[in-house]
Design a protein around this motif. Sequence first.
Motif, PDB file in Angstrom:
ATOM      1  N   SER A   1       0.824  -1.209   0.000  1.00 29.13           N
ATOM      2  CA  SER A   1       0.000   0.000   0.000  1.00 29.13           C
ATOM      3  C   SER A   1       0.857   1.257   0.000  1.00 29.13           C
TER       4      SER A   1
ATOM      5  N   ASP B   1       2.202   1.531  -3.469  1.00 30.21           N
ATOM      6  CA  ASP B   1       1.148   1.885  -4.425  1.00 30.21           C
ATOM      7  C   ASP B   1       0.816   3.379  -4.356  1.00 30.21           C
ATOM      8  N   VAL B   2       0.762   3.906  -3.124  1.00 30.36           N
ATOM      9  CA  VAL B   2       0.521   5.344  -2.973  1.00 30.36           C
ATOM     10  C   VAL B   2       1.665   6.139  -3.599  1.00 30.36           C
TER      11      VAL B   2
ATOM     12  N   ASN C   1       3.663   5.142  -5.984  1.00 31.28           N
ATOM     13  CA  ASN C   1       3.584   4.992  -7.444  1.00 31.28           C
ATOM     14  C   ASN C   1       2.538   5.918  -8.043  1.00 31.28           C
ATOM     15  N   SER C   2       1.391   5.987  -7.362  1.00 35.19           N
ATOM     16  CA  SER C   2       0.321   6.851  -7.853  1.00 35.19           C
ATOM     17  C   SER C   2       0.768   8.318  -7.864  1.00 35.19           C
TER      18      SER C   2
ATOM     19  N   THR D   1       3.404   8.889 -10.577  1.00 31.62           N
ATOM     20  CA  THR D   1       2.814   9.021 -11.909  1.00 31.62           C
ATOM     21  C   THR D   1       2.271  10.428 -12.112  1.00 31.62           C
ATOM     22  N   THR D   2       1.666  10.967 -11.055  1.00 33.06           N
ATOM     23  CA  THR D   2       1.170  12.344 -11.129  1.00 33.06           C
ATOM     24  C   THR D   2       2.322  13.325 -11.347  1.00 33.06           C
TER      25      THR D   2
ATOM     26  N   THR E   1       1.992  17.240  -4.268  1.00 30.58           N
ATOM     27  CA  THR E   1       1.756  15.813  -4.546  1.00 30.58           C
ATOM     28  C   THR E   1       2.730  14.943  -3.765  1.00 30.58           C
TER      29      THR E   1
ATOM     30  N   ALA F   1       1.908  12.102  -0.448  1.00 30.52           N
ATOM     31  CA  ALA F   1       1.989  10.687  -0.839  1.00 30.52           C
ATOM     32  C   ALA F   1       2.312   9.812   0.370  1.00 30.52           C
TER      33      ALA F   1
END
Length: 275
Positions: free
Chosen positions: A73, A76-77, A79-80, A83-84, A126, A130
């Motif tokens: 998790s 994943d956060v 990575n998200s 990507t932003t 961002t 995260a």
Amino acid sequence: MSLSVNTNAGALIALENLNQTSQQLQQAQNIVSTGEAISSAMDNGAVWAIAQGERATVGALDSVKSSLQTGQSIIDVANSAGTTVSNLLSQLQQKALAASDTSLDTASRDSLNADFVALRNQITSTVDNATFNGVNLLNGSVTQISSLANAQGTSVLTTQAQNLSLSGTVVTLSATATISTVTNATNALNAVAASLANVDNALASLGTASKALDTHLNFVSNLQDTLTTGVGNLVNADLAKESATLQALQTKQQLGIQALSIANSSSSALLGLFR
């Protein structure tokens, strides 16, 4: 055989056999009710100890799975958010390229610069947000995270953090960068291009780490299933066989009661000798 009112050997033998049958019947009933041939250390101490040890391992692997899922998790956060950041850098690249045009008028350049600064600041926002479970892999607050890999806690899977903060080694774009002039726009364009390549590599690294955790999580789940099956092989009973045994012992118990009754009545035959 002599007859005596003081000692009834036949009744004693019948009682002993009935007690043995009752004990066997109680054991069979326990097996049928629990479904386990070995439900306590009294049944088979060695096998029970092995089964208990494996049950403890299965329980400990739940903690391993929880640790791996938490690590996933967190990644994943990251990575998200990464990507932003990559998308924002792509937009910054467009703005910087447009601002590098020497024929651009002042009003247009100011508008582009305002957009550029807003997008630049959005990267910081961002990265700072995260966070999962108090851990942020992108803002430089940690260098790595570790997830449990085995039930003994002696092995871990390590994931390296990727600092995507502005003015860093990955995102080399300065936290104060602007495109207010052609020179600034050109410098920003070069920094953004380098940052994009670095961010893509950083995201690839995080993706690989996430895949490693997912692979190990599947392994741990399969290991739990295998251990649970192994424990079942050690302690589970054949209920079809035990059902037949139970019925046989119930019949044997009834016959034992009758045999004891007959043995007890033999003493009353002595009364006939005194009539």
